[in-house]
Design a protein around this motif. Structure first.
Motif, PDB file in Angstrom:
ATOM      1  N   HIS A 154      -7.095 -15.088  -1.084  1.00 19.82           N
ATOM      2  CA  HIS A 154      -8.279 -15.338  -0.272  1.00 19.82           C
ATOM      3  C   HIS A 154      -8.314 -14.529   1.020  1.00 19.82           C
ATOM      4  N   ASP A 155      -7.293 -13.725   1.241  1.00 23.69           N
ATOM      5  CA  ASP A 155      -7.296 -12.911   2.455  1.00 23.69           C
ATOM      6  C   ASP A 155      -8.251 -11.728   2.294  1.00 23.69           C
ATOM      7  N   PRO A 156      -8.973 -11.348   3.350  1.00 24.83           N
ATOM      8  CA  PRO A 156      -9.891 -10.203   3.244  1.00 24.83           C
ATOM      9  C   PRO A 156      -9.214  -8.910   2.801  1.00 24.83           C
ATOM     10  N   LEU A 157      -7.938  -8.726   3.165  1.00 26.62           N
ATOM     11  CA  LEU A 157      -7.235  -7.512   2.743  1.00 26.62           C
ATOM     12  C   LEU A 157      -7.076  -7.446   1.229  1.00 26.62           C
ATOM     13  N   CYS A 158      -7.157  -8.594   0.588  1.00 23.77           N
ATOM     14  CA  CYS A 158      -6.981  -8.638  -0.857  1.00 23.77           C
ATOM     15  C   CYS A 158      -8.135  -7.931  -1.578  1.00 23.77           C
ATOM     16  N   ASP A 159      -9.303  -7.899  -0.957  1.00 22.94           N
ATOM     17  CA  ASP A 159     -10.438  -7.228  -1.599  1.00 22.94           C
ATOM     18  C   ASP A 159     -10.135  -5.752  -1.838  1.00 22.94           C
ATOM     19  N   HIS A 160      -9.510  -5.108  -0.855  1.00 23.42           N
ATOM     20  CA  HIS A 160      -9.180  -3.688  -1.024  1.00 23.42           C
ATOM     21  C   HIS A 160      -8.126  -3.495  -2.095  1.00 23.42           C
ATOM     22  N   ILE A 161      -7.123  -4.373  -2.130  1.00 24.70           N
ATOM     23  CA  ILE A 161      -6.081  -4.257  -3.150  1.00 24.70           C
ATOM     24  C   ILE A 161      -6.677  -4.475  -4.536  1.00 24.70           C
ATOM     25  N   ARG A 162      -7.594  -5.410  -4.669  1.00 22.64           N
ATOM     26  CA  ARG A 162      -8.249  -5.620  -5.967  1.00 22.64           C
ATOM     27  C   ARG A 162      -9.016  -4.375  -6.407  1.00 22.64           C
ATOM     28  N   ALA A 163      -9.706  -3.741  -5.452  1.00 18.81           N
ATOM     29  CA  ALA A 163     -10.466  -2.534  -5.794  1.00 18.81           C
ATOM     30  C   ALA A 163      -9.533  -1.408  -6.235  1.00 18.81           C
ATOM     31  N   LEU A 164      -8.408  -1.227  -5.525  1.00 23.03           N
ATOM     32  CA  LEU A 164      -7.452  -0.195  -5.913  1.00 23.03           C
ATOM     33  C   LEU A 164      -6.889  -0.460  -7.302  1.00 23.03           C
ATOM     34  N   LEU A 165      -6.519  -1.710  -7.550  1.00 24.73           N
ATOM     35  CA  LEU A 165      -5.950  -2.053  -8.847  1.00 24.73           C
ATOM     36  C   LEU A 165      -6.975  -1.849  -9.955  1.00 24.73           C
ATOM     37  N   LEU A 208       0.819  -1.205   0.000  1.00 26.30           N
ATOM     38  CA  LEU A 208       0.000   0.000   0.000  1.00 26.30           C
ATOM     39  C   LEU A 208       0.857   1.261   0.000  1.00 26.30           C
ATOM     40  N   SER A 209       1.900   1.281   0.820  1.00 26.77           N
ATOM     41  CA  SER A 209       2.750   2.468   0.887  1.00 26.77           C
ATOM     42  C   SER A 209       3.460   2.715  -0.431  1.00 26.77           C
ATOM     43  N   GLU A 210       3.837   1.654  -1.143  1.00 21.03           N
ATOM     44  CA  GLU A 210       4.520   1.810  -2.423  1.00 21.03           C
ATOM     45  C   GLU A 210       3.550   2.182  -3.536  1.00 21.03           C
ATOM     46  N   GLY A 211       2.330   1.664  -3.493  1.00 21.46           N
ATOM     47  CA  GLY A 211       1.292   2.087  -4.418  1.00 21.46           C
ATOM     48  C   GLY A 211       1.451   1.655  -5.854  1.00 21.46           C
ATOM     49  N   SER A 212       2.314   0.706  -6.142  1.00 24.28           N
ATOM     50  CA  SER A 212       2.556   0.290  -7.520  1.00 24.28           C
ATOM     51  C   SER A 212       1.538  -0.747  -7.970  1.00 24.28           C
ATOM     52  N   ALA A 257      -9.015   3.965 -14.630  1.00 26.15           N
ATOM     53  CA  ALA A 257      -8.667   5.378 -14.788  1.00 26.15           C
ATOM     54  C   ALA A 257      -7.574   5.562 -15.837  1.00 26.15           C
ATOM     55  N   LYS A 258      -6.645   4.634 -15.875  1.00 26.66           N
ATOM     56  CA  LYS A 258      -5.570   4.704 -16.877  1.00 26.66           C
ATOM     57  C   LYS A 258      -6.145   4.565 -18.283  1.00 26.66           C
ATOM     58  N   ALA A 259      -7.024   3.600 -18.484  1.00 27.20           N
ATOM     59  CA  ALA A 259      -7.608   3.386 -19.810  1.00 27.20           C
ATOM     60  C   ALA A 259      -8.444   4.591 -20.244  1.00 27.20           C
ATOM     61  N   TRP A 260      -9.220   5.162 -19.308  1.00 26.52           N
ATOM     62  CA  TRP A 260     -10.037   6.321 -19.637  1.00 26.52           C
ATOM     63  C   TRP A 260      -9.159   7.520 -19.972  1.00 26.52           C
ATOM     64  N   HIS A 261      -8.103   7.684 -19.239  1.00 25.64           N
ATOM     65  CA  HIS A 261      -7.206   8.804 -19.493  1.00 25.64           C
ATOM     66  C   HIS A 261      -6.565   8.700 -20.873  1.00 25.64           C
ATOM     67  N   LYS A 262      -6.157   7.524 -21.250  1.00 20.42           N
ATOM     68  CA  LYS A 262      -5.549   7.335 -22.569  1.00 20.42           C
ATOM     69  C   LYS A 262      -6.551   7.651 -23.670  1.00 20.42           C
ATOM     70  N   ALA A 263      -7.815   7.266 -23.465  1.00 18.99           N
ATOM     71  CA  ALA A 263      -8.835   7.568 -24.466  1.00 18.99           C
ATOM     72  C   ALA A 263      -9.047   9.071 -24.596  1.00 18.99           C
ATOM     73  N   VAL A 264      -9.095   9.769 -23.467  1.00 18.76           N
ATOM     74  CA  VAL A 264      -9.314  11.216 -23.505  1.00 18.76           C
ATOM     75  C   VAL A 264      -8.112  11.926 -24.117  1.00 18.76           C
ATOM     76  N   LEU A 265      -6.911  11.448 -23.838  1.00 20.70           N
ATOM     77  CA  LEU A 265      -5.725  12.039 -24.454  1.00 20.70           C
ATOM     78  C   LEU A 265      -5.755  11.884 -25.970  1.00 20.70           C
ATOM     79  N   ALA A 266      -6.130  10.690 -26.441  1.00 23.36           N
ATOM     80  CA  ALA A 266      -6.206  10.457 -27.886  1.00 23.36           C
ATOM     81  C   ALA A 266      -7.317  11.295 -28.506  1.00 23.36           C
ATOM     82  N   ASN A 267      -8.453  11.413 -27.803  1.00 25.80           N
ATOM     83  CA  ASN A 267      -9.556  12.306 -28.206  1.00 25.80           C
ATOM     84  C   ASN A 267     -10.009  12.055 -29.640  1.00 25.80           C
ATOM     85  N   SER A 268     -10.201  10.795 -29.972  1.00 25.74           N
ATOM     86  CA  SER A 268     -10.679  10.447 -31.316  1.00 25.74           C
ATOM     87  C   SER A 268     -11.884   9.521 -31.189  1.00 25.74           C
TER      88      SER A 268
END
Length: 499
Positions: free
Chosen positions: A284-295, A267-271, A301-312
C-alpha cells in the motif's frame, strides 16, 4: 613478480543529434564529447564521431572492429551510442542522422540493427565488450511505433555487458542541462577508482531513478566472466570474477527499516524477484506503484522477447492470447500470419573481410542498401560528420602502465578529417574537402580510410547464461540482505532489449 601488462582499451563513441528528418536532440553531441574525454583519461584509445549518416556508421564500426581484431584477444572494447533508437517487432534499430523512415520496412536500409553491432563484436576475440546505449530519448517516427516505448530486451553475448539508459516501456530523457541524466550519472560515477563495472551500473541506475523522480530507470544485461575498473588497479580487475554484491547493506529485518531504504536497495539490484518481495511487504505504499510498473514492464518484455525468439505462429498466438491488451499485441498478430524471414539472433557481419571472402546470399544484404560507392541510402547528401581519434598513452600489451594502474593518464589527441561535400563516398578517398577539428594538443590530419564494406550473413549469435540487471539469486531479499549474494539471478531473458 612482474606486474601483468595493462589491457588494451579501445572505444567508439557516437553522438547523433542533428537529424535531417527526425526531431533534433540537444545533448547527444555533448554526451559523446564528455564520454570520449572520460574514456581517454581512463586509458582508452577513443574514436569520437558525431552526426553520422548510415554509411558513416557502417564505416566507423568497420574501422573499430578492425582495431579490436588488431589489438588481440586481451582487448577491452567499448561502444557508446547516444541518439535516436526504435524497437519494431522485437528488434532494436539505431538511427543515423539521415534516416528517412515512413514505414517499418524502411528501417533495414536506413538504420543499423543492434544485433548486427553486437554480433560483429562477439565474432572478434576480445577480453570484454562494453556497450552503453543512451538511445531511447523518444520515438522520432510514430509511423513505425508498433511496440510502445523503450527498446526490446537484448541479451549480452558471453564476455559482454550491455547497459541501457531506461527500462522497457519507458523513455529516456534528453536532460535540461548539458548531458542526459543517464550519461551525467555514468560520467560522475565511473571515475571512482577500483569500482567494479557491475557495481557502477547499479549505482547509475539508482542515481538516475532518484534524479528523475522514478521516470527513468536504467538497466543492463551482463554475461561477464571477469571484472573491470575504468580507473585504478586495472590489471587486478582483469584477474577477478565480476563483483555482483549489493551496493547497499540493509539489515536482514527489513520490515523494521524505512520503506525508502528498502526501495533504494531493491531498485539498485533490479531483480524481478526483489520487486515481487517489495510488493509483498509494502503493497500500500506509494513507492510500490513504481515497483509494480517496473515488474509489469519487465515481465511483458520478457514474454514478447521469448515469442520473437521462437518466431513461430504458435508462439505469437500464445503471446497474443495472454497479452491481448499490450502494445505488442498488434505486432504479434502480424507475425502470426508471417513470421520473420531472418531470425532475431542472426546477424549481418559488419567487420571488414578479406578481398577473397565470398558473402553468403541469404537475401538480406541488398536490403541494407550498401553497394560500391554508396554507403547507405542517403550517401549522396552533404556530410557534416566529425570523426576524430583520441589515442591512449602507452596502452599496449608490452608496456604496462605503472604495473597496471592507469592513474587517468591521457594520450595525445589526433584529429581525423570531417567531411563536407556533396559527392558519394569513394573507396580509399577522403571524399573532397577536409573539415577542420580543433582539439587540445597536437593535431595531425590524415585522410579517412574508406573501404567497401562486405556484408556477410552469419548464423545465430552465441549466447551464454546472463545476469539480468541485478545479477542476484533466488530467495526473498528480506532473508538475504545481511551479506553479499552468492549466486546469480539465473532468469536469462533469452534475448534483446531496449531502444
Amino acid at each position: 613478480m612482474q606486474a601483468p601488462p595493462a589491457d588494451q582499451r579501445i572505444a567508439l563513441v557516437i553522438g547523433n543529434s542533428n537529424y535531417q528528418t527526425a526531431p533534433k536532440l540537444a545533448n547527444p553531441g555533448n554526451d559523446a564529447q564528455s564520454m570520449a574525454q572520460m574514456l581517454n583519461s581512463a586509458g582508452f584509445e577513443v574514436t569520437q564521431a558525431t552526426d553520422l549518416t548510415r554509411g558513416d556508421m557502417v564505416r566507423v564500426l568497420q574501422d573499430f572492429s578492425a582495431k579490436v581484431a588488431e589489438r588481440g584477444p586481451g582487448t577491452v572494447a567499448m561502444i557508446y551510442y547516444a541518439g535516436h533508437g526504435v524497437q519494431v517487432a522485437g528488434e532494436n534499430y539505431l538511427l543515423p542522422v539521415d534516416a528517412r523512415i515512413s514505414s517499418p520496412s524502411d528501417l533495414d536500409g536506413n538504420s543499423l540493427r543492434l544485433v548486427d553491432v553486437m554480433g560483429t563484436l562477439e565474432s572478434i576475440p576480445s577480453r570484454m565488450r562494453i556497450v552503453v546505449l543512451d538511445a531511447c530519448r523518444n520515438n522520432p517516427f510514430p509511423e513505425v511505433n508498433d511496440a510502445g516505448r523503450g527498446l526490446a530486451i537484448v541479451d549480452a553475448p558471453r564476455g559482454s555487458i550491455v547497459g541501457y539508459s531506461t527500462a522497457p516501456g519507458m523513455e529516456a530523457q534528453d536532460g535540461d542541462g548539458n548531458h542526459s541524466p543517464y550519461t551525467s550519472a555514468f560520467l560522475n560515477i565511473a571515475r571512482e577508482p577500483n569500482l567494479p563495472i557491475e557495481q557502477l551500473f547499479k549505482r547509475v541506475r539508482l542515481e538516475v531513478n532518484n534524479r528523475t523522480d522514478g521516470r527513468q530507470t536504467p538497466w543492463e544485461s551482463s554475461s561477464l566472466t571477469s571484472d573491470f575498473y575504468f580507473f585504478g588497479d586495472t590489471a587486478v580487475a582483469a584477474g577477478r570474477a565480476p563483483d555482483r554484491t549489493p551496493i547497499m547493506q540493509v539489515a536482514s529485518n527489513l520490515p523494521s527499516r524505512s520503506v525508502r531504504q528498502a526501495y533504494d536497495y531493491v531498485l539498485s539490484e533490479g531483480s524481478p524477484e526483489y520487486y515481487e518481495e517489495f510488493i509483498r511487504l509494502y503493497p500500500h505504499d506509494p513507492l510500490c506503484d513504481h515497483i509494480r510498473a517496473l515488474l509489469g514492464n519487465l515481465q511483458l518484455a520478457k514474454a514478447w522477447h521469448k515469442a520473437v525468439l521462437a518466431n513461430s505462429p504458435f508462439a505469437y498466438k500464445t503471446f497474443h492470447d495472454a497479452f491481448s491488451h499490450s502494445p505488442y499485441a498488434k505486432s504479434a498478430l502480424k507475425l502470426q500470419d508471417a513470421p520473420k524471414a531472418i531470425p532475431l539472433m542472426q546477424f549481418t557481419h559488419l567487420a571488414k573481410q578479406s578481398p577473397n571472402f565470398k558473402p553468403a546470399n541469404i537475401g538480406n544484404t541488398p536490403a541494407l542498401g550498401i553497394s560500391k560507392g554508396n554507403l547507405g541510402a542517403q550517401a549522396h547528401m552533404p556530410m557534416t560528420t566529425k570523426i576524430f581519434t583520441l589515442p591512449a598513452k602507452g596502452m599496449n600489451t608490452n608496456n604496462p602502465i605503472n604495473g597496471g594502474i592507469n592513474n587517468g593518464k591521457v594520450g595525445k589527441i589526433t584529429g581525423l578529417p570531417g567531411k563536407a561535400n556533396s559527392m558519394p563516398i569513394n573507396a580509399g578517398k577522403s571524399g573532397g574537402n577536409i573539415g577542420k577539428v580543433t582539439l587540445p594538443g597536437r593535431v595531425h590530419n590524415h585522410p579517412i580510410r574508406v573501404t567497401k564494406p562486405v556484408m556477410t550473413s552469419k548464423p545465430m549469435m552465441t549466447t551464454a547464461p546472463r545476469h539480468f540487471s541485478s545479477h542476484m539469486g533466488g530467495g526473498g531479499f528480506s532473508q538475504r540482505l545481511a551479506g553479499p549474494a552468492r549466486s546469480s539471478f539465473g532468469g536469462s531473458f533469452g534475448g534483446f532489449r531496449r531502444r
